[in-house]
Design a protein around this motif. Structure first.
Motif, PDB file in Angstrom:
ATOM      1  N   PHE A 380      36.928  25.843 -34.490  1.00  0.00           N
ATOM      2  CA  PHE A 380      37.431  25.139 -35.671  1.00  0.00           C
ATOM      3  C   PHE A 380      38.942  25.299 -35.795  1.00  0.00           C
ATOM      4  O   PHE A 380      39.665  24.345 -36.109  1.00  0.00           O
ATOM      5  CB  PHE A 380      36.726  25.659 -36.921  1.00  0.00           C
ATOM      6  CG  PHE A 380      37.290  25.110 -38.206  1.00  0.00           C
ATOM      7  CD1 PHE A 380      37.169  23.770 -38.519  1.00  0.00           C
ATOM      8  CD2 PHE A 380      37.961  25.943 -39.095  1.00  0.00           C
ATOM      9  CE1 PHE A 380      37.691  23.263 -39.708  1.00  0.00           C
ATOM     10  CE2 PHE A 380      38.492  25.452 -40.277  1.00  0.00           C
ATOM     11  CZ  PHE A 380      38.353  24.109 -40.583  1.00  0.00           C
ATOM     12  N   ALA A 381      39.435  26.509 -35.554  1.00  0.00           N
ATOM     13  CA  ALA A 381      40.881  26.744 -35.624  1.00  0.00           C
ATOM     14  C   ALA A 381      41.631  25.899 -34.600  1.00  0.00           C
ATOM     15  O   ALA A 381      42.690  25.319 -34.899  1.00  0.00           O
ATOM     16  CB  ALA A 381      41.179  28.228 -35.427  1.00  0.00           C
ATOM     17  N   ALA A 382      41.082  25.794 -33.373  1.00  0.00           N
ATOM     18  CA  ALA A 382      41.740  24.996 -32.341  1.00  0.00           C
ATOM     19  C   ALA A 382      41.703  23.508 -32.684  1.00  0.00           C
ATOM     20  O   ALA A 382      42.682  22.777 -32.462  1.00  0.00           O
ATOM     21  CB  ALA A 382      41.068  25.249 -30.999  1.00  0.00           C
ATOM     22  N   ARG A 383      40.580  23.044 -33.214  1.00  0.00           N
ATOM     23  CA  ARG A 383      40.485  21.625 -33.579  1.00  0.00           C
ATOM     24  C   ARG A 383      41.455  21.291 -34.709  1.00  0.00           C
ATOM     25  O   ARG A 383      42.101  20.235 -34.701  1.00  0.00           O
ATOM     26  CB  ARG A 383      39.048  21.308 -33.991  1.00  0.00           C
ATOM     27  CG  ARG A 383      38.821  19.881 -34.440  1.00  0.00           C
ATOM     28  CD  ARG A 383      37.338  19.544 -34.471  1.00  0.00           C
ATOM     29  NE  ARG A 383      36.594  20.433 -35.354  1.00  0.00           N
ATOM     30  CZ  ARG A 383      36.414  20.209 -36.657  1.00  0.00           C
ATOM     31  NH1 ARG A 383      36.941  19.134 -37.224  1.00  0.00           N
ATOM     32  NH2 ARG A 383      35.712  21.048 -37.385  1.00  0.00           N
ATOM     33  N   LEU A 384      41.564  22.191 -35.686  1.00  0.00           N
ATOM     34  CA  LEU A 384      42.479  21.947 -36.788  1.00  0.00           C
ATOM     35  C   LEU A 384      43.940  21.993 -36.320  1.00  0.00           C
ATOM     36  O   LEU A 384      44.774  21.190 -36.756  1.00  0.00           O
ATOM     37  CB  LEU A 384      42.238  22.994 -37.879  1.00  0.00           C
ATOM     38  CG  LEU A 384      42.831  22.715 -39.262  1.00  0.00           C
ATOM     39  CD1 LEU A 384      42.251  21.428 -39.828  1.00  0.00           C
ATOM     40  CD2 LEU A 384      42.577  23.881 -40.195  1.00  0.00           C
ATOM     41  N   ALA A 385      44.244  22.914 -35.409  1.00  0.00           N
ATOM     42  CA  ALA A 385      45.608  22.987 -34.877  1.00  0.00           C
ATOM     43  C   ALA A 385      45.970  21.729 -34.100  1.00  0.00           C
ATOM     44  O   ALA A 385      47.087  21.209 -34.206  1.00  0.00           O
ATOM     45  CB  ALA A 385      45.753  24.223 -33.994  1.00  0.00           C
ATOM     46  N   ALA A 386      45.032  21.219 -33.297  1.00  0.00           N
ATOM     47  CA  ALA A 386      45.301  19.995 -32.538  1.00  0.00           C
ATOM     48  C   ALA A 386      45.512  18.802 -33.453  1.00  0.00           C
ATOM     49  O   ALA A 386      46.352  17.928 -33.188  1.00  0.00           O
ATOM     50  CB  ALA A 386      44.158  19.733 -31.563  1.00  0.00           C
ATOM     51  N   ALA A 387      44.746  18.738 -34.549  1.00  0.00           N
ATOM     52  CA  ALA A 387      44.864  17.603 -35.465  1.00  0.00           C
ATOM     53  C   ALA A 387      46.169  17.625 -36.238  1.00  0.00           C
ATOM     54  O   ALA A 387      46.700  16.562 -36.610  1.00  0.00           O
ATOM     55  CB  ALA A 387      43.681  17.596 -36.432  1.00  0.00           C
ATOM     56  N   TRP A 388      46.722  18.813 -36.489  1.00  0.00           N
ATOM     57  CA  TRP A 388      47.906  18.913 -37.331  1.00  0.00           C
ATOM     58  C   TRP A 388      49.181  19.232 -36.556  1.00  0.00           C
ATOM     59  O   TRP A 388      50.212  19.519 -37.169  1.00  0.00           O
ATOM     60  CB  TRP A 388      47.696  19.990 -38.397  1.00  0.00           C
ATOM     61  CG  TRP A 388      46.691  19.572 -39.434  1.00  0.00           C
ATOM     62  CD1 TRP A 388      46.090  18.360 -39.558  1.00  0.00           C
ATOM     63  CD2 TRP A 388      46.179  20.393 -40.498  1.00  0.00           C
ATOM     64  NE1 TRP A 388      45.227  18.348 -40.616  1.00  0.00           N
ATOM     65  CE2 TRP A 388      45.262  19.594 -41.224  1.00  0.00           C
ATOM     66  CE3 TRP A 388      46.393  21.697 -40.897  1.00  0.00           C
ATOM     67  CZ2 TRP A 388      44.573  20.074 -42.321  1.00  0.00           C
ATOM     68  CZ3 TRP A 388      45.704  22.173 -42.006  1.00  0.00           C
ATOM     69  CH2 TRP A 388      44.801  21.377 -42.713  1.00  0.00           C
ATOM     70  N   SER A 389      49.132  19.180 -35.242  1.00  0.00           N
ATOM     71  CA  SER A 389      50.323  19.457 -34.447  1.00  0.00           C
ATOM     72  C   SER A 389      51.206  18.229 -34.265  1.00  0.00           C
ATOM     73  O   SER A 389      52.269  18.318 -33.653  1.00  0.00           O
ATOM     74  CB  SER A 389      49.931  20.015 -33.073  1.00  0.00           C
ATOM     75  OG  SER A 389      49.347  21.298 -33.210  1.00  0.00           O
ATOM     76  N   ALA A 390      50.776  17.085 -34.755  1.00  0.00           N
ATOM     77  CA  ALA A 390      51.601  15.876 -34.658  1.00  0.00           C
ATOM     78  C   ALA A 390      52.830  16.013 -35.542  1.00  0.00           C
ATOM     79  O   ALA A 390      52.821  16.741 -36.545  1.00  0.00           O
ATOM     80  CB  ALA A 390      50.775  14.656 -35.066  1.00  0.00           C
ATOM     81  N   PRO A 391      53.922  15.329 -35.196  1.00  0.00           N
ATOM     82  CA  PRO A 391      55.148  15.454 -36.003  1.00  0.00           C
ATOM     83  C   PRO A 391      54.959  15.008 -37.450  1.00  0.00           C
ATOM     84  O   PRO A 391      55.506  15.616 -38.370  1.00  0.00           O
ATOM     85  CB  PRO A 391      56.146  14.556 -35.270  1.00  0.00           C
ATOM     86  CG  PRO A 391      55.615  14.435 -33.874  1.00  0.00           C
ATOM     87  CD  PRO A 391      54.137  14.495 -33.997  1.00  0.00           C
ATOM     88  N   ALA A 392      54.174  13.957 -37.668  1.00  0.00           N
ATOM     89  CA  ALA A 392      53.982  13.438 -39.024  1.00  0.00           C
ATOM     90  C   ALA A 392      52.711  14.020 -39.628  1.00  0.00           C
ATOM     91  O   ALA A 392      51.724  14.262 -38.913  1.00  0.00           O
ATOM     92  CB  ALA A 392      53.908  11.915 -38.997  1.00  0.00           C
ATOM     93  N   PRO A 393      52.678  14.234 -40.918  1.00  0.00           N
ATOM     94  CA  PRO A 393      51.457  14.736 -41.562  1.00  0.00           C
ATOM     95  C   PRO A 393      50.371  13.667 -41.551  1.00  0.00           C
ATOM     96  O   PRO A 393      50.670  12.465 -41.491  1.00  0.00           O
ATOM     97  CB  PRO A 393      51.918  15.059 -42.998  1.00  0.00           C
ATOM     98  CG  PRO A 393      53.095  14.183 -43.221  1.00  0.00           C
ATOM     99  CD  PRO A 393      53.780  14.056 -41.898  1.00  0.00           C
ATOM    100  N   PRO A 394      49.100  14.061 -41.612  1.00  0.00           N
ATOM    101  CA  PRO A 394      48.020  13.063 -41.614  1.00  0.00           C
ATOM    102  C   PRO A 394      47.949  12.344 -42.952  1.00  0.00           C
ATOM    103  O   PRO A 394      48.496  12.803 -43.971  1.00  0.00           O
ATOM    104  CB  PRO A 394      46.773  13.920 -41.373  1.00  0.00           C
ATOM    105  CG  PRO A 394      47.125  15.251 -41.953  1.00  0.00           C
ATOM    106  CD  PRO A 394      48.587  15.439 -41.696  1.00  0.00           C
TER     107      PRO A 394
END
Length: 422
Positions: A380-394
């Protein structure tokens, strides 16, 4: 009449008389002088009355197998005309091909058989198709009963909680979601009911607050997450909202002084002032325990707060808290646990930390419902990190989808506020 009788006395009509008995016998009207009678090799006498029709036919057929001279000629093939001597007939004068010849004495003329031309029927064979690619066929009467359609499972719809008569104007929704921008940061916030609370038909026991105080360089932005400590959802939610409301009121009354201490970097002053405010505020909440539906003197809720200055030149973020939860930072694709190790008095442990903000960092303030899976579930931590590592917020929908743990991690309420630094 004599002419007609003489005509029937021709030699080639003997088989008619032999078959049907007309003019048979030597002493008949035609007599021997008429030249009638079967060819050689047949009986000259008339047929007896006791003869049957089958015997007559058999006699005629035996006679046809012999020519006038008594020699065997053989039966002519169907469709082929032959003369009495057994030779093929001459060609037809019009077409140049073989034509029928006049029958000779004692010979039966056979008519040629012409086959009927083939005509296509309405049935046509179906073209061959490779296995597995043919079109589905409708079930017929011999196919048995059709297989029942698979049952469609209804989604797990949460149950509506029981309404409170004294709070009908202020219902507790299943999920609340918010997002905005404040100076150099973007904020996303969510609070969602957990699976266990769904099954009980209870209300969400957590709450959050995002609020801006002041204007210009002295403006402050407060992020607060609270978890009620009651096992009853409605009581826990009231306590959580009361804790958030206290935090908002305390910051509002001291916003200018807090903003000045932040810009000046006076961390010790901030720590002492915030701890003093927190002790007074939670003392007041314990005095309202009975009003909130909790035992008298009980500690009502866990509270975690983050202060963000509006001044873009000030990158200090101040965290203070009482009770459980989590504070995490996402930097360079990995999570860091920023929960302070020091604590205050055992009865009301106060936690404080000043965190420097850098462009690209993500700060996550959350309750225990999300802090536990983020600390204990690497996937879960890795999935959340991958989703939020983009320059712009979701966007809001993407933020809500990302904070959904799998399996047992979704049992508790989940409340989180993410801060994207730019």
């Amino acid at each position: 009449m004599e002419q007609q009788g003489a005509g029937r006395g021709r030699e080639d009509d003997w088989w008619w008389r032999e078959l049907y008995g007309e003019g048979s016998g030597a002493g008949g009207e035609d007599g021997e002088g008429s030249g009638t009678g079967p060819p050689a090799g047949t009986s000259a006498g008339g047929t007896d009355a006791s003869d049957t029709l089958d015997e007559r036919i058999e006699s005629v057929l035996r006679t046809m197998g012999q020519g006038p001279g008594g020699g065997a000629t053989g039966a002519p093939l169907p469709g082929t005309a032959r003369d009495p001597a057994g030779r093929p007939a001459p060609e037809h004068p019009a077409s140049g091909g073989p034509g029928p010849a006049a029958p000779g004495p004692g010979e039966l003329t056979l008519r040629s058989f012409e086959p009927r031309p083939w005509e296509p029927s309405s049935w046509e064979p179906r073209p061959w198709e490779p296995p597995g690619r043919s079109a589905p066929r409708a079930a017929g009467p011999l196919d048995g009963a059709a297989a029942p359609a698979p049952a469609v499972r209804a989604p797990d719809t949460p149950a509506f909680p029981e309404a409170e008569p004294d709070a009908l104007a202020d219902p507790v929704p299943d999920t609340v979601l918010d997002g905005a921008r404040f100076g150099p940061v973007a904020v996303r916030a969510v609070s969602q009911r957990g699976a266990d609370v769904h099954r009980r038909g209870d209300v969400r026991g957590e709450a959050y607050l995002t609020a801006r105080f002041g204007a210009g360089r002295n403006a402050l932005f407060l992020v607060a997450v609270a978890t009620g400590r009651s096992t009853t959802g409605a009581v826990a939610h009231r306590a959580a909202r009361a804790a958030c409301a206290w935090a908002g009121g305390a910051v509002d009354r001291n916003a200018t002084r807090l903003a000045q201490d932040l810009r000046a970097g006076r961390r010790d002053a901030l720590r002492a002032g915030l701890q003093r405010l927190t002790d007074r505020g939670f003392g007041a909440l314990r005095g309202r325990a009975a009003e909130l539906g909790m035992p008298a003197g009980a500690h009502p809720a866990a509270l975690r707060c983050l202060l963000l200055p509006a001044d873009p030149q000030c990158r200090t973020r101040v965290f203070f808290a009482v009770g459980g939860g989590g504070l995490f930072r996402l930097r360079h694709g990995g999570w860091e646990d920023l929960e302070p190790a020091d604590a205050g008095p055992p009865t009301a442990p106060f936690r404080f930390r000043a965190v420097p903000g850098r462009p690209g960092d993500v700060l996550l303030l959350c309750g225990t419902g999300l802090a536990e899976p983020l600390s204990g579930d690497p996937d879960f931590a890795a999935r959340l990190a991958a989703a939020w590592s983009a320059p712009a917020p979701p966007d809001l929908a993407g933020f809500l989808a990302a904070v959904q743990p799998r399996g047992a991690g979704d049992a508790k309420d989940r409340t989180a506020v993410g801060v994207w630094e730019s």
